[in-house]
Enzyme design. Structure first.
Site, mmCIF file in Angstrom:
data_model
loop_
_atom_site.group_PDB
_atom_site.id
_atom_site.type_symbol
_atom_site.label_atom_id
_atom_site.label_comp_id
_atom_site.label_asym_id
_atom_site.label_seq_id
_atom_site.Cartn_x
_atom_site.Cartn_y
_atom_site.Cartn_z
ATOM 1 N N ASP A 481 46.524 30.968 46.909
ATOM 2 C CA ASP A 481 45.297 31.261 47.662
ATOM 3 C C ASP A 481 44.074 30.684 46.929
ATOM 4 O O ASP A 481 44.139 30.354 45.732
ATOM 5 C CB ASP A 481 45.168 32.788 47.812
ATOM 6 C CG ASP A 481 44.412 33.206 49.067
ATOM 7 O OD1 ASP A 481 43.736 32.348 49.663
ATOM 8 O OD2 ASP A 481 44.485 34.396 49.434
ATOM 9 N N CYS A 529 46.898 28.190 50.896
ATOM 10 C CA CYS A 529 46.075 29.113 51.680
ATOM 11 C C CYS A 529 44.689 29.065 51.075
ATOM 12 O O CYS A 529 44.546 28.998 49.855
ATOM 13 C CB CYS A 529 46.671 30.517 51.554
ATOM 14 S SG CYS A 529 45.629 31.824 52.223
ATOM 15 N N ASP A 551 42.997 33.267 58.681
ATOM 16 C CA ASP A 551 43.182 34.712 58.508
ATOM 17 C C ASP A 551 43.137 35.426 59.850
ATOM 18 O O ASP A 551 43.460 36.611 59.940
ATOM 19 C CB ASP A 551 42.077 35.273 57.601
ATOM 20 C CG ASP A 551 42.472 35.230 56.139
ATOM 21 O OD1 ASP A 551 43.592 34.788 55.832
ATOM 22 O OD2 ASP A 551 41.656 35.647 55.290
HETATM 23 C C1 DGJ Z 1 43.053 35.610 51.859
HETATM 24 C C2 DGJ Z 1 44.317 35.231 52.552
HETATM 25 O O1 DGJ Z 1 44.059 34.344 53.581
HETATM 26 C C3 DGJ Z 1 45.003 36.509 53.035
HETATM 27 O O2 DGJ Z 1 46.148 36.174 53.771
HETATM 28 C C4 DGJ Z 1 45.338 37.341 51.840
HETATM 29 O O3 DGJ Z 1 46.287 36.689 51.048
HETATM 30 C C5 DGJ Z 1 44.087 37.648 51.053
HETATM 31 N N1 DGJ Z 1 43.358 36.449 50.729
HETATM 32 C C6 DGJ Z 1 44.427 38.377 49.786
HETATM 33 O O4 DGJ Z 1 43.331 38.587 48.981
#
Ligand code: DGJ
Length: 743
Positions: A481, A529, A551
């Site tokens: 992420d 991500c 998201d």
């Molecule tokens: C942002 C991501 O897009 C979510 O799916 C999740 O993993 C959160 N961060 C966690 O902090």
């Protein structure tokens, strides 16, 4: 034997006599006509031709539909300047333009020499052909700055990868202020339309469409990473009307996960040129004598089948040549992710309970999201401290991973390696590791700062903690992420004149870490991500197996998000989760079947809180997961046809995926809400074998009774499918399977 050798020799002699050099590999061909000084690259249904003109400039001659073998080009001649205001250099379609000699159009390269000279005029020096590849060296007319231009055409799709390597062979440092990978010149024509993708957090992948008029449209990220404001992809269609299925389209995408720019410009002579690479904004890269800077790759292709055809070629190229292990034709597993269920409140018992429920519906990979490390009670603390939180997991992660394995799933883990909270051990120890300017505020976003990955010590730290995690635990998958963009991008540890190198060196180190981890742990898969789809590009896709597009998990919003995504990226790369209803984004309620069908158009995930599900929910989910597994190879790896677009407030949307052997097709149909009792429109599949016979099957029995069930591809493509959808937020999935007997 002698006959073959003799004929071979004769061909070689004839080719040499004609002054031609050729290299062929897997149906891609690079040739050079030494008499006319013309280079030609051919593959699939594309030809790309350029030459060296009388001024030794590289000049584009042709890019488009594949030409006949015997079509030849005369020597390139630079365009005439139209007046004292418009010198020739601007109207000549140059492949790679240095800023100098009266250039006003967007240059590819701009430098400042230490004596103040900023004039750069690049001329052809030499070339080299090898396999599908061609490299050309150009050089400034007086100074020893060399640029090696690389061209490589993909045999299967005709997608051409271009990049540049800039070398300082002078005896003093120089500063590069702008460097692009390539300029793409479109055929001279006044009428073109530009497509590109824009967005924001939880609202990514909006398709924009506009006429190209005189002037410049700049697509850009100044964010330090790809960004979701604009994605580094474009498509340009000839003519004035937009067409999904027909018409000539030129498209391209940058392989770069840092700040970038693509400038689409119509010059004074109405030629359209597309220049892309590092954004020149706040850019400076000092090259010491002997130093070199390589640009990202800029990929581009051509389709005669509209924007839909362009997307299919790009998907094929991504899966066939870009993703890790390409062209491996595997399928993505069905995953469960804990984020929307448990947030930061993860612990051994809670995750094990979720894992049991996930396994019961056929999930293949269990992914624990944020919250498992350091003092990560919420988003204010813990980032940077990648030790397992012992209050939440007193025995480390092994018991949970063991449980997940015993349930027949593999295990995945969330990480956000490039970020740090001030409230962390790492920050207390290394406050100097973050991006920032001394004595200036450091803007926090989600309570976090960005680690300066360009620093060798930060790179080493990030690699080492990830390597340790992957070596200690049996982890099959990392969700990587990245939840903010840069601010105050200072790098005080290096000389002021070198600080802006951070834009390049950071991204190179990110790629280096990913490459090193993959080499050491070849079975580990990775998802890119960035709080959703803010880091999706052909650069990161080279190192990651899938991406998280948004998201926003509202299944209706997702139809347009996923639709936009597929203009540039393949469905197999796109993860889509089934989450709870009403969804947190819009408080919209939808059935579990509708949520599943929306998510089944990509890599399927479940992100709902399974602790709140009824027995019926589990039954429905189990059935949907089983159905998905039957169709996923076609959905993930097949050719995508966007049959009815969800854009523009459409009540309906329909996609179709056709397997590469054309024996299977899957059609997804969605209805927002019925109006005035109108029936659902007939759906006309595409891409089937017209002579083959297909059996149609509606997985949820939604076809109307007047439909045939077995008929030719011709019948289905021209008579269409009748799908009976009425009500609000309804959906159906229909398969077309070729009858064995008729092959
Ligand atoms: C942002 C991501 O897009 C979510 O799916 C999740 O993993 C959160 N961060 C966690 O902090």
């Amino acid at each position: 034997m002698c006959l073959r050798t003799c004929v071979g020799l004769m061909v070689l002699v004839v080719a040499m006599m004609a002054g031609m050099a050729k290299a062929e590999s897997n149906n891609a061909k690079v040739s050079y006509d030494a008499t006319a000084r013309v280079f030609r690259l051919d593959a699939d249904r594309v030809s790309y031709v350029f030459g060296v003109n009388e001024n030794d400039q590289l000049q584009t001659l042709y890019w488009g539909s594949k030409l006949a073998e015997g079509d030849s080009f005369k020597r390139a001649h630079s365009a005439r300047g139209t007046s004292s205001f418009d010198p020739s250099v601007n109207a000549t379609l140059q492949e790679y333009l240095g800023w100098g000699g009266g250039a006003y159009v967007e240059p590819d390269l701009k430098v400042t020499f230490p004596d103040g000279n900023r004039d750069l005029v690049l001329h052809y020096v030499s070339h080299h052909i090898e396999g599908n590849g061609l490299t050309i060296v150009v050089k400034d007319i007086s100074r020893n700055i060399f640029v090696t231009l690389a061209y490589e055409m993909d045999a299967k799709t005709g997608v051409l990868a271009r990049s540049a390597k800039i070398e300082n062979r002078t005896s003093a440092p120089l500063t590069i202020e702008q460097a692009s990978a390539a300029t793409w010149n479109l055929p001279g024509d006044a009428d073109y339309q530009l497509y590109y993708l824009t967005g924001r957090w939880a609202g990514e992948w909006n398709l924009q469409h506009q006429a190209i008029l005189p002037g410049k449209t700049v697509l850009e990220s100044r964010r330090g990473s790809t960004g979701d404001e604009t994605n580094p992809w474009f498509a340009i269609e000839r003519g004035t009307s937009a067409d999904e299925d027909m018409g000539e389209v030129w498209f391209g995408a940058l392989g770069w996960s840092g700040s970038w720019q693509i400038a689409v410009e119509q010059g004074s002579e109405r030629q359209v040129r597309v220049t892309g690479g590092f954004t020149p904004f706040d850019f400076a890269y000092r090259l010491a004598p002997g130093g070199a800077l390589e640009t990202p790759k800029f990929y581009a292709g051509y389709s005669r089948e509209g924007v839909g055809g362009a997307s299919r070629l790009l998907h094929q190229f991504e899966l066939g040549s870009v993703v890790p292990g390409a062209p491996r034709n595997h399928v993505r597993p069905v995953i469960y992710n804990s984020w929307e269920a448990t947030g930061f409140e993860v612990n051994e018992a809670g995750q094990e309970a979720l894992a049991e429920r996930a396994a019961s519906i056929g999930v293949e990979r269990f992914v624990m999201d944020d919250g498992w490390f350091g003092e990560r009670k919420n988003d204010t603390a813990g980032l940077g401290d990648w030790e397992v939180n012992s209050a939440k997991f007193p025995h480390g992660l092994s018991p949970l991973i063991g449980k997940v394995h015993s349930l027949g799933m593999d295990f995945g883990l969330w990480v956000e390696p490039e970020m740090i909270n001030r409230d962390s051990e790492l920050y207390r120890k290394h406050p100097d590791w973050v991006l920032g300017f001394p004595g200036r505020p450091q803007t926090e976003a989600r309570h976090q700062l960005v680690l300066n990955l360009a620093r060798p010590d930060v790179r080493a730290y990030v690699y080492e903690f990830l390597d340790k995690l992957l070596s200690t635990y049996d982890i099959a998958f990392l969700k990587w992420d990245y939840n903010r963009n840069w601010s105050e991008p200072g790098w005080p540890a290096v000389a002021p004149e070198d600080q802006k190198k951070v834009y390049v060196d950071y991204v190179r180190n990110l790629y280096g870490i990913l490459a090193d981890l993959r080499a050491k742990h070849p079975k580990v898969e990775i998802e890119s991500c960035s709080g959703g789809g803010a880091r999706v590009d052909l650069g990161i896709i080279h190192y990651t197996d899938e991406v998280w597009p948004s998201d926003n998990t509202d299944p209706f919003d997702r139809l347009s998000i996923q639709n936009g995504f597929t203009y540039a990226y393949a469905p197999r790369l796109m993860m889509a989760w089934v989450t709870d209803s009403p969804n947190w984004v819009n408080r919209r309620s939808t059935s579990l079947e509708y949520r599943f069908l929306s998510s089944m158009q990509g890599g399927l995930g479940i992100g709902a809180n399974l602790n709140g599900w009824t027995e019926d929910d589990f039954k429905v989910a189990k059935k949907m997961v089983e159905q998905y597994k039957q169709i996923r190879a076609t959905v993930q790896n097949g050719a995508l046809y966007r049959l009815i677009s969800p854009l523009g407030g459409s009540e309906w949307s329909v996609t179709e995926s056709v397997s590469s052997d054309r024996r299977d097709a899957v059609v997804f149909a969605f209805l927002h809400s019925s109006q005035m009792g109108h029936a659902y429109p007939r759906v006309f599949p595409r891409g089937l074998d017209q002579r083959a016979t297909y059996r149609v099957h509606a997985l949820d029995g939604q076809l109307t009774s007047d439909s045939a069930t077995v008929a030719s591809g011709e019948y289905w493509m021209h008579n269409g499918l009748s799908i009976d959808l009425r009500g609000d937020f309804q959906a159906a999935v229909v398969t077309l399977v070729e009858e064995e007997a008729h092959r």
